[in-house]
Motif scaffolding. Structure first.
Motif, PDB file in Angstrom:
ATOM      1  N   UNK A 155       0.865  -1.184   0.000  1.00 33.38           N
ATOM      2  CA  UNK A 155       0.000   0.000   0.000  1.00 33.38           C
ATOM      3  C   UNK A 155       0.896   1.228   0.000  1.00 33.38           C
ATOM      4  N   UNK A 156       0.612   2.157  -0.922  1.00 30.59           N
ATOM      5  CA  UNK A 156       1.450   3.339  -1.074  1.00 30.59           C
ATOM      6  C   UNK A 156       0.915   4.569  -0.360  1.00 30.59           C
ATOM      7  N   UNK A 157      -0.416   4.689  -0.248  1.00 30.37           N
ATOM      8  CA  UNK A 157      -0.954   5.917   0.316  1.00 30.37           C
ATOM      9  C   UNK A 157      -2.443   5.843   0.565  1.00 30.37           C
TER      10      UNK A 157
ATOM     11  N   UNK B 278       0.969  10.074   0.074  1.00 27.14           N
ATOM     12  CA  UNK B 278       1.732   8.852   0.205  1.00 27.14           C
ATOM     13  C   UNK B 278       2.146   8.615   1.656  1.00 27.14           C
ATOM     14  N   UNK B 279       2.137   7.344   2.032  1.00 24.40           N
ATOM     15  CA  UNK B 279       2.626   6.945   3.352  1.00 24.40           C
ATOM     16  C   UNK B 279       4.120   7.212   3.453  1.00 24.40           C
TER      17      UNK B 279
ATOM     18  N   UNK C  91       5.172   5.294   9.068  1.00 24.15           N
ATOM     19  CA  UNK C  91       3.930   6.002   9.397  1.00 24.15           C
ATOM     20  C   UNK C  91       2.733   5.068   9.295  1.00 24.15           C
ATOM     21  N   UNK C  92       1.818   5.160  10.251  1.00 25.96           N
ATOM     22  CA  UNK C  92       0.578   4.383  10.164  1.00 25.96           C
ATOM     23  C   UNK C  92      -0.371   5.071   9.181  1.00 25.96           C
ATOM     24  N   UNK C  93      -1.360   4.341   8.715  1.00 25.09           N
ATOM     25  CA  UNK C  93      -2.342   4.923   7.796  1.00 25.09           C
ATOM     26  C   UNK C  93      -3.085   6.077   8.472  1.00 25.09           C
TER      27      UNK C  93
ATOM     28  N   UNK D 219      -1.817  13.757   8.718  1.00 27.93           N
ATOM     29  CA  UNK D 219      -0.760  14.605   8.159  1.00 27.93           C
ATOM     30  C   UNK D 219      -1.159  15.198   6.816  1.00 27.93           C
ATOM     31  N   UNK D 220      -1.638  14.349   5.909  1.00 28.62           N
ATOM     32  CA  UNK D 220      -1.997  14.828   4.575  1.00 28.62           C
ATOM     33  C   UNK D 220      -3.146  15.834   4.624  1.00 28.62           C
ATOM     34  N   UNK D 221      -4.140  15.559   5.438  1.00 28.27           N
ATOM     35  CA  UNK D 221      -5.265  16.487   5.568  1.00 28.27           C
ATOM     36  C   UNK D 221      -4.767  17.847   6.060  1.00 28.27           C
ATOM     37  N   UNK D 222      -3.907  17.840   7.071  1.00 22.79           N
ATOM     38  CA  UNK D 222      -3.377  19.089   7.609  1.00 22.79           C
ATOM     39  C   UNK D 222      -2.483  19.800   6.588  1.00 22.79           C
ATOM     40  N   UNK D 223      -1.585  19.066   5.949  1.00 24.57           N
ATOM     41  CA  UNK D 223      -0.665  19.693   4.989  1.00 24.57           C
ATOM     42  C   UNK D 223      -1.411  20.333   3.825  1.00 24.57           C
TER      43      UNK D 223
END
Length: 182
Positions: A50-52, A84-85, A89-91, A97-101
């Motif tokens: 799983x990539x992301x 991407x993970x 890092x856990x899912x 992180x992605x939501x915040x970034x």
């Protein structure tokens, strides 16, 4: 169909290109090119990792959509928050992180996470998961200089209009459609 061999033909910074040799159903050899975000150790490892994640986010009765410039199609499209993970890092950490970034928002609650699925089976083994989340907070831009993202919440009626007039990634289009009719 039988995979006979696999050879890496390019090792890019983010993508690796592989040439696969198959025996087709007529018994003839066929060459096929794929890209992967992962180093593939052997044919049995294609599509294993799983990539992301793609994030379908809601704020009350509204859905989050990103209008972002995507270099691969050289235009602005509507898309989901995704990423991407990172190593170790856990899912769930990736989702936060992605939501915040990309938006400045915070995960209030993870509703569900679907099992892994392939993002582009015609040319890649990239496997991601789709998360459904409730969010809160305010929009802030934490993106890099290489990203152009405008995040906004949309009502069902606004999503209906966007689906009729704008271009989407396929994952965002189907999520938006089911939000609109749900």
């Amino acid at each position: 169909m039988e995979l006979l061999s696999m050879e890496k033909v390019k090792d890019g910074r983010y993508l690796k290109n592989y040439e696969l040799t198959y025996r087709n159903k007529a018994g003839r050899e066929k060459k096929y090119e794929i890209v992967s975000r992962n180093e593939i150790a052997g044919p049995d490892k294609i599509g294993e990792k799983v990539s992301g994640v793609s994030i379908v986010a809601y704020y009350g009765d509204k859905m989050l959509l990103l209008r972002e410039f995507r270099m691969g199609v050289n235009r602005l499209i509507y898309n989901l928050c995704a990423g991407m993970l990172e190593e170790g890092e856990s899912l769930e950490e990736c989702i936060q992180r992605e939501l915040y970034e990309e938006t400045g928002l915070h995960v209030k609650r993870i509703r569900s996470i679907l099992p892994p699925s392939f993002a582009a089976v015609a040319f890649s083994d990239v496997k991601t998961q789709i998360a459904f989340v409730d969010v809160d907070g305010g929009f802030e831009d934490h993106t890099s200089e290489n990203e152009q993202i405008d995040a906004k919440f949309y009502t069902k009626e606004e999503v209906r209009e966007l689906l009729e007039t704008e271009e989407f990634s396929s994952r965002a289009q189907i999520a938006a459609y089911f939000f609109m009719v749900g």
